[in-house]
Design a protein around this motif. Structure first.
Motif, PDB file in Angstrom:
ATOM      1  N   LYS A 151      29.797 -68.557 -63.315  1.00  0.00           N
ATOM      2  CA  LYS A 151      29.025 -68.417 -64.553  1.00  0.00           C
ATOM      3  C   LYS A 151      27.780 -67.614 -64.206  1.00  0.00           C
ATOM      4  CE  LYS A 151      29.040 -71.516 -67.691  1.00  0.00           C
ATOM      5  NZ  LYS A 151      28.858 -72.731 -68.484  1.00  0.00           N
ATOM      6  N   ILE A 152      27.702 -66.410 -64.762  1.00  0.00           N
ATOM      7  CA  ILE A 152      26.585 -65.531 -64.448  1.00  0.00           C
ATOM      8  C   ILE A 152      25.495 -65.641 -65.516  1.00  0.00           C
ATOM      9  CG2 ILE A 152      27.962 -63.959 -63.056  1.00  0.00           C
ATOM     10  CD1 ILE A 152      28.102 -62.036 -65.422  1.00  0.00           C
ATOM     11  N   ILE A 153      24.272 -65.393 -65.104  1.00  0.00           N
ATOM     12  CA  ILE A 153      23.110 -65.416 -65.993  1.00  0.00           C
ATOM     13  C   ILE A 153      22.483 -64.031 -65.955  1.00  0.00           C
ATOM     14  CG2 ILE A 153      20.829 -66.416 -66.435  1.00  0.00           C
ATOM     15  CD1 ILE A 153      23.085 -68.446 -66.815  1.00  0.00           C
ATOM     16  N   SER A 154      22.325 -63.413 -67.122  1.00  0.00           N
ATOM     17  CA  SER A 154      21.717 -62.089 -67.215  1.00  0.00           C
ATOM     18  C   SER A 154      20.395 -62.191 -67.952  1.00  0.00           C
ATOM     19  CB  SER A 154      22.655 -61.121 -67.942  1.00  0.00           C
ATOM     20  OG  SER A 154      23.845 -60.962 -67.203  1.00  0.00           O
ATOM     21  N   LYS A 155      19.408 -61.453 -67.427  1.00  0.00           N
ATOM     22  CA  LYS A 155      18.059 -61.472 -67.990  1.00  0.00           C
ATOM     23  C   LYS A 155      17.640 -60.034 -68.266  1.00  0.00           C
ATOM     24  CE  LYS A 155      16.946 -65.493 -65.178  1.00  0.00           C
ATOM     25  NZ  LYS A 155      16.034 -66.106 -64.228  1.00  0.00           N
ATOM     26  N   ALA A 156      17.062 -59.812 -69.435  1.00  0.00           N
ATOM     27  CA  ALA A 156      16.622 -58.473 -69.802  1.00  0.00           C
ATOM     28  C   ALA A 156      15.239 -58.538 -70.427  1.00  0.00           C
ATOM     29  CB  ALA A 156      17.610 -57.843 -70.774  1.00  0.00           C
ATOM     30  N   SER A 157      14.422 -57.534 -70.118  1.00  0.00           N
ATOM     31  CA  SER A 157      13.064 -57.440 -70.656  1.00  0.00           C
ATOM     32  C   SER A 157      12.837 -56.043 -71.210  1.00  0.00           C
ATOM     33  CB  SER A 157      12.027 -57.712 -69.565  1.00  0.00           C
ATOM     34  OG  SER A 157      12.186 -59.005 -69.043  1.00  0.00           O
ATOM     35  N   LEU A 158      12.323 -55.972 -72.408  1.00  0.00           N
ATOM     36  CA  LEU A 158      12.031 -54.709 -73.068  1.00  0.00           C
ATOM     37  C   LEU A 158      10.874 -54.008 -72.362  1.00  0.00           C
ATOM     38  CD1 LEU A 158      12.741 -52.990 -75.609  1.00  0.00           C
ATOM     39  CD2 LEU A 158      10.903 -54.227 -76.776  1.00  0.00           C
ATOM     40  N   ILE A 159      11.092 -52.759 -71.983  1.00  0.00           N
ATOM     41  CA  ILE A 159      10.035 -51.944 -71.395  1.00  0.00           C
ATOM     42  C   ILE A 159       9.335 -51.155 -72.505  1.00  0.00           C
ATOM     43  CG2 ILE A 159       9.516 -50.013 -69.841  1.00  0.00           C
ATOM     44  CD1 ILE A 159      11.968 -50.938 -68.162  1.00  0.00           C
ATOM     45  N   SER A 160      10.151 -50.492 -73.345  1.00  0.00           N
ATOM     46  CA  SER A 160       9.591 -49.725 -74.459  1.00  0.00           C
ATOM     47  C   SER A 160      10.647 -49.569 -75.545  1.00  0.00           C
ATOM     48  CB  SER A 160       9.112 -48.343 -73.989  1.00  0.00           C
ATOM     49  OG  SER A 160      10.206 -47.584 -73.519  1.00  0.00           O
ATOM     50  N   GLN A 161      10.166 -49.276 -76.762  1.00  0.00           N
ATOM     51  CA  GLN A 161      11.071 -49.081 -77.891  1.00  0.00           C
ATOM     52  C   GLN A 161      10.480 -48.046 -78.831  1.00  0.00           C
ATOM     53  OE1 GLN A 161      12.183 -52.639 -79.996  1.00  0.00           O
ATOM     54  NE2 GLN A 161      13.141 -51.512 -81.656  1.00  0.00           N
ATOM     55  N   TYR A 162      11.331 -47.145 -79.286  1.00  0.00           N
ATOM     56  CA  TYR A 162      10.972 -46.196 -80.335  1.00  0.00           C
ATOM     57  C   TYR A 162      12.092 -46.224 -81.359  1.00  0.00           C
ATOM     58  CZ  TYR A 162       9.863 -41.997 -82.894  1.00  0.00           C
ATOM     59  OH  TYR A 162       9.571 -41.124 -83.901  1.00  0.00           O
ATOM     60  N   GLU A 163      11.806 -46.783 -82.525  1.00  0.00           N
ATOM     61  CA  GLU A 163      12.783 -46.970 -83.595  1.00  0.00           C
ATOM     62  C   GLU A 163      14.019 -47.681 -83.050  1.00  0.00           C
ATOM     63  OE1 GLU A 163      13.252 -43.320 -85.759  1.00  0.00           O
ATOM     64  OE2 GLU A 163      11.145 -43.304 -86.356  1.00  0.00           O
ATOM     65  N   ARG A 175      21.147 -54.941 -60.807  1.00  0.00           N
ATOM     66  CA  ARG A 175      19.826 -54.665 -61.390  1.00  0.00           C
ATOM     67  C   ARG A 175      19.904 -53.257 -61.976  1.00  0.00           C
ATOM     68  NH1 ARG A 175      16.091 -54.557 -56.799  1.00  0.00           N
ATOM     69  NH2 ARG A 175      15.955 -56.788 -57.055  1.00  0.00           N
ATOM     70  N   ALA A 176      19.333 -53.076 -63.174  1.00  0.00           N
ATOM     71  CA  ALA A 176      19.394 -51.758 -63.806  1.00  0.00           C
ATOM     72  C   ALA A 176      18.254 -51.560 -64.788  1.00  0.00           C
ATOM     73  CB  ALA A 176      20.730 -51.597 -64.532  1.00  0.00           C
ATOM     74  N   GLU A 177      18.021 -50.294 -65.093  1.00  0.00           N
ATOM     75  CA  GLU A 177      17.139 -49.919 -66.186  1.00  0.00           C
ATOM     76  C   GLU A 177      17.991 -49.078 -67.127  1.00  0.00           C
ATOM     77  OE1 GLU A 177      13.046 -47.444 -66.921  1.00  0.00           O
ATOM     78  OE2 GLU A 177      13.269 -48.519 -65.011  1.00  0.00           O
ATOM     79  N   ILE A 178      18.136 -49.563 -68.357  1.00  0.00           N
ATOM     80  CA  ILE A 178      19.084 -48.991 -69.310  1.00  0.00           C
ATOM     81  C   ILE A 178      18.364 -48.577 -70.590  1.00  0.00           C
ATOM     82  CG2 ILE A 178      21.087 -49.524 -70.771  1.00  0.00           C
ATOM     83  CD1 ILE A 178      22.016 -51.487 -68.659  1.00  0.00           C
ATOM     84  N   ASN A 179      18.782 -47.436 -71.141  1.00  0.00           N
ATOM     85  CA  ASN A 179      18.355 -47.040 -72.485  1.00  0.00           C
ATOM     86  C   ASN A 179      19.519 -47.302 -73.429  1.00  0.00           C
ATOM     87  OD1 ASN A 179      16.001 -46.143 -71.363  1.00  0.00           O
ATOM     88  ND2 ASN A 179      16.333 -43.987 -71.818  1.00  0.00           N
ATOM     89  N   LEU A 180      19.222 -47.935 -74.558  1.00  0.00           N
ATOM     90  CA  LEU A 180      20.240 -48.248 -75.560  1.00  0.00           C
ATOM     91  C   LEU A 180      19.847 -47.672 -76.913  1.00  0.00           C
ATOM     92  CD1 LEU A 180      20.894 -52.041 -74.899  1.00  0.00           C
ATOM     93  CD2 LEU A 180      22.359 -50.151 -74.275  1.00  0.00           C
ATOM     94  N   PHE A 181      20.867 -47.370 -77.696  1.00  0.00           N
ATOM     95  CA  PHE A 181      20.688 -46.934 -79.081  1.00  0.00           C
ATOM     96  C   PHE A 181      21.549 -47.839 -79.946  1.00  0.00           C
ATOM     97  CE2 PHE A 181      22.484 -44.701 -82.700  1.00  0.00           C
ATOM     98  CZ  PHE A 181      21.346 -44.236 -83.331  1.00  0.00           C
ATOM     99  N   ILE A 182      21.018 -48.272 -81.080  1.00  0.00           N
ATOM    100  CA  ILE A 182      21.795 -49.075 -82.024  1.00  0.00           C
ATOM    101  C   ILE A 182      21.336 -48.729 -83.432  1.00  0.00           C
ATOM    102  CG2 ILE A 182      20.252 -51.064 -81.921  1.00  0.00           C
ATOM    103  CD1 ILE A 182      22.699 -52.882 -82.202  1.00  0.00           C
ATOM    104  N   GLN A 183      22.310 -48.637 -84.363  1.00  0.00           N
ATOM    105  CA  GLN A 183      21.956 -48.397 -85.763  1.00  0.00           C
ATOM    106  C   GLN A 183      23.019 -48.981 -86.669  1.00  0.00           C
ATOM    107  OE1 GLN A 183      21.507 -44.165 -86.444  1.00  0.00           O
ATOM    108  NE2 GLN A 183      23.300 -44.095 -87.716  1.00  0.00           N
ATOM    109  N   GLU A 184      22.613 -49.319 -87.868  1.00  0.00           N
ATOM    110  CA  GLU A 184      23.526 -49.868 -88.855  1.00  0.00           C
ATOM    111  C   GLU A 184      24.404 -48.757 -89.402  1.00  0.00           C
ATOM    112  OE1 GLU A 184      23.473 -52.651 -92.871  1.00  0.00           O
ATOM    113  OE2 GLU A 184      21.588 -52.134 -91.891  1.00  0.00           O
TER     114      GLU A 184
END
Length: 147
Positions: A105-117, A135-144
């Motif tokens: 059973k793995i536990i993942s933790k994420a913290s927001l560094i920055s957000q633009y829209e 360990r990673a630094e990821i950029n994500l995009f999401i929209q409706e």
């Protein structure tokens, strides 16, 4: 991290993913800037090979964990039939240290560094007990997606 039943948040309220691509079972903690998820590695998981959860599965788990932060605003009403599209736009840095096995059973933790829209930059880590797996630094995009 101790999992307390009364603190568990239904992941389906914050992610559009469903089986067989759902790579997080529960949200254990969620704020506007931080999320913690848990995921049990099952034998029939599409990312299990030779009894190990492979790197692609760890990355997908991290991406889903991270998207819970940004996805909150789209899934506030669990009764709404909200449709979203999201994807990784960039992985700035990634380090894989170990692979979990079936039954872990793995536990993942994420913290927001920055957000633009609808684009965000997030730092994330996954653990099996106290062992750092990835360990990673990821950029994500999401929209409706409007019908």
């Amino acid at each position: 991290m101790e999992i307390k039943e009364d603190n568990i948040i239904n992941i389906h309220n914050f992610l559009p993913h469903r089986e067989p691509m759902l790579m997080a079972d529960y949200i254990l903690e969620l704020t506007k800037e931080k999320v913690v998820t848990s995921f049990e590695i099952l034998e029939d998981n599409i990312f299990v090979h030779n009894n190990e959860f492979v790197e692609a599965g760890l990355i997908e788990n991290l991406a889903q964990t991270c998207s819970s932060i940004l996805g909150q605003s789209f899934f506030e009403n669990p009764e709404a039939d909200t449709k979203v599209i999201g994807f990784i736009t960039n992985i700035k840095k990634i380090e894989v240290f170990a692979l979990p096995k079936v039954g872990d059973k793995i536990i993942s933790k994420a913290s927001l560094i920055s957000q633009y829209e609808n684009i965000c930059n997030i730092f994330c880590e996954t653990f099996n007990n106290d062992e750092l797996l990835i360990r990673a630094e990821i950029n994500l995009f999401i929209q409706e997606v409007k019908s």
